[in-house]
Design an enzyme around this catalytic site. Sequence first.
Site, PDB file in Angstrom:
ATOM      1  N   VAL A  63       0.809  -1.221   0.000  1.00  0.00           N
ATOM      2  CA  VAL A  63       0.000   0.000   0.000  1.00  0.00           C
ATOM      3  C   VAL A  63       0.840   1.268   0.000  1.00  0.00           C
ATOM      4  CG1 VAL A  63      -2.092  -0.993   1.031  1.00  0.00           C
ATOM      5  CG2 VAL A  63      -0.271  -0.148   2.512  1.00  0.00           C
ATOM      6  N   GLY A  64       2.132   1.126   0.154  1.00  0.00           N
ATOM      7  CA  GLY A  64       2.958   2.341   0.151  1.00  0.00           C
ATOM      8  C   GLY A  64       4.391   2.024  -0.202  1.00  0.00           C
ATOM      9  N   ARG A  65       5.040   3.014  -0.767  1.00  0.00           N
ATOM     10  CA  ARG A  65       6.435   2.797  -1.152  1.00  0.00           C
ATOM     11  C   ARG A  65       7.175   4.118  -1.047  1.00  0.00           C
ATOM     12  NH1 ARG A  65      10.194  -0.068  -2.106  1.00  0.00           N
ATOM     13  NH2 ARG A  65      11.867   0.956  -3.197  1.00  0.00           N
ATOM     14  N   GLY A  66       8.371   4.062  -0.518  1.00  0.00           N
ATOM     15  CA  GLY A  66       9.150   5.298  -0.384  1.00  0.00           C
ATOM     16  C   GLY A  66      10.600   4.977  -0.153  1.00  0.00           C
TER      17      GLY A  66
ATOM     18  N   TYR B 235      12.048   4.919   2.535  1.00  0.00           N
ATOM     19  CA  TYR B 235      12.156   4.118   3.759  1.00  0.00           C
ATOM     20  C   TYR B 235      11.971   2.632   3.478  1.00  0.00           C
ATOM     21  CZ  TYR B 235       7.145   4.066   3.218  1.00  0.00           C
ATOM     22  OH  TYR B 235       5.897   3.879   2.701  1.00  0.00           O
TER      23      TYR B 235
ATOM     24  N   LYS C 255       5.991  -2.924   7.614  1.00  0.00           N
ATOM     25  CA  LYS C 255       6.918  -2.045   6.911  1.00  0.00           C
ATOM     26  C   LYS C 255       8.214  -2.798   6.675  1.00  0.00           C
ATOM     27  CE  LYS C 255       9.037   2.397   8.137  1.00  0.00           C
ATOM     28  NZ  LYS C 255       8.762   3.651   8.846  1.00  0.00           N
TER      29      LYS C 255
ATOM     30  N   ASP D 213       9.761  15.809  10.929  1.00  0.00           N
ATOM     31  CA  ASP D 213       9.318  15.621   9.552  1.00  0.00           C
ATOM     32  C   ASP D 213       7.798  15.563   9.494  1.00  0.00           C
ATOM     33  OD1 ASP D 213       9.593  15.347   6.841  1.00  0.00           O
ATOM     34  OD2 ASP D 213       9.955  13.190   6.898  1.00  0.00           O
TER      35      ASP D 213
END
Lengths: 269, 435
Positions: free
Chosen positions: B27-30, B32, B52, B151
């Site tokens: 569901v997410g990518r970055g 990190y 994660k 952040d």
Amino acid sequence: MAGNFWKSSHYQQWIVDKQDLVRERQEDLKYLTEEEYTKVQIFFANFIQVLGEQHKLRQQVIATATVYFKRFYARNSLKSIDPFLLAPTCIFLASKVEEFGVISANRLAGSCTNVIKNKFGYAYSQDYPYHSKHILECEFYLLENLDCCLIVYQPYRPLLLLIQDIGQEEQLQTLTWRIINDSLRTDVSLLYPPHQIAIGALQIACVILQKELKHWFAELNVDMEKIQEIARAIVNLFELWKGFDEKKEIAGLLDKIPKAKPNPPVTAR
Amino acid sequence: MDAAFKLKTQNERAKVEDLFEFEGCKVGRGTYGSVYKAHRKEGNDNKDYALKQIEGTGLSMSVCREIALLRELKHPNVINLIRVFLSHTDRKVWLLFDYAEHDLWHIIKFHRAAKAAKKPVMVPKAMVKSLLYQILDGIHYLHTNWVLHRDLKPANILVMGEGNERGRVKIADMGFARLFNAPLKPLADLDPVVVTFWYRAPELLLGARHYTKAIDIWAIGCIFAELLTSEPIFHCRQEDIKTSNPYHHDQLDRIFNVMGFPQDKDWEDIRKMPEHNTLLKDFKRSNYANCSLVKYMERHKIKPDCKAFHLLQKLLLMDPNKRITSEASMQDPYFSEDPLPTQDVFAGFQIPYPKREFLTDDEEDKNDSKRQGQPQQSQNQQQQSQNQQGNNGNNDHSNSKRPRLSGTNQQQQQQQEYHQSQQQMMFNQSHQQRY
């Protein structure tokens, strides 16, 4: 994390009973007497200190690394991981957690080789056998065994607050600071909260400097029995240390500690 | 290392893929790493979790810090680290969290799209207030524990979907969060450019060497304004993203265009900022003579006499020493005025926002090239990669209406106890309670 010590993993998981500590050590005490075990701990605390100074680490980072080391062996035999490997691994992890920055595992293995050759040759005559890959592997095991509890509260900050309360006493502060460093060679960091250790160390410093602070101590809201225990543990360390000829004795002691067997036990086919 | 010891720990160690199902559920990518929506393979726990996977191998300093801090932090408005998985074979690190269905980046994006389509979103009257209150509550907790976020931006403010923590804010992405109580190194030395430009306080842009609580507060002010107007208040084109120089002309220009150029009496110490000379050289006060926060917010239909505006003004003070603290802002009259903030920011109403969509690897690439209007920052962070949302009918929400506040305390308590028990087993039970 400089928040609430009483809610920290340090307090909730890593302040242990003396009896439990002794029980967990039974495996090693088959090979070493309690006194010898303490001498081995003194030696490795020194080793971590020298290694840390090589990398210009602040005392806070060195202290955290030393506590990691002690926590690991509070639950595992000296046999499970060679302390000569665990020591640099503790430095490696602590320097990241304490935001010193990442020391390369390669450089760390290199400085182990040098430190052993130049300063601890009397203890370890072979070449240093570990490389960066060993440190990296060991780091995972260390993190697991610490149960991810990486924030360690140290007695240094409480000491500064106490000194502030007493009034500027530079000599007293310097001496107590050193005694706290020395206390890393005992089990007190596993047994007592850091502010108590600071008070215990302060008490010893007062005796040495012949400072009369009885009233000040009396007004502290703290369990004086614990403080006495801490002070006794540190004084005992000093006595043991005085009679400990590291250069002569340590090689023999290191020989006696149970060794890791890197190859899997042979199973019958 | 002893073989028997290795074998023993290996047998005790749980593998993430044995316990959780998450294949195809990215569901997410970055920078990190990746986040997966996961659920337990066995047992009757059908809760969602966020897994994660940390980018790269081994323990970087930021993941060490993340684990170290999250291990200690416990607050209803701070993301809860449930467990850590270390995969020894490929040296991958996995972190397990509660799953948050929403975040402010998506919520604001949805509002903006609705505004453009002239279809207003139906949300509870106090939603923005509730969101802000919980953000402040979480940050106050972090700040009292001497932890800075550094952040803060909409993508890092998560909101729980349906479930027993419905509509609760969770502050996330503390990877860079660091202690500021006696830092061992000047903070700016470590990673020079951290906060997304849009949410970055003016003192940082002028070269401040140390991060402070006030820097987090500025970012919260920016988020508050963005919640009120659906527009990033200090929106700025950002081409030169690789710079390690904190001074950023265009971003400062944007801030002055909204706020006006600071008067000497408003920010006396501005003269002490490292980049003060550059500022004098590059900027003319007279260019911003007609700019003020009052005018900017009025253009966005927020009246300068309302309590929301008064609080916003205190959060967005240019002088960091005068900026309000999290503690004081929680006492602001805005929060005691009707409608009062609620623990469920959706106040029991139906949640209008779509659920997170799964990313395929193709989509990821497509999204990477399509990422517009997002805070492209120094490290090219791409937390918000699911761009394709907000316009389809994937609104699979239950209609459960919940009473506003009743029962929530109990829920919170249960949650706290749950945290406590989880806290004791980051890897597995066998390491625990041996004493």
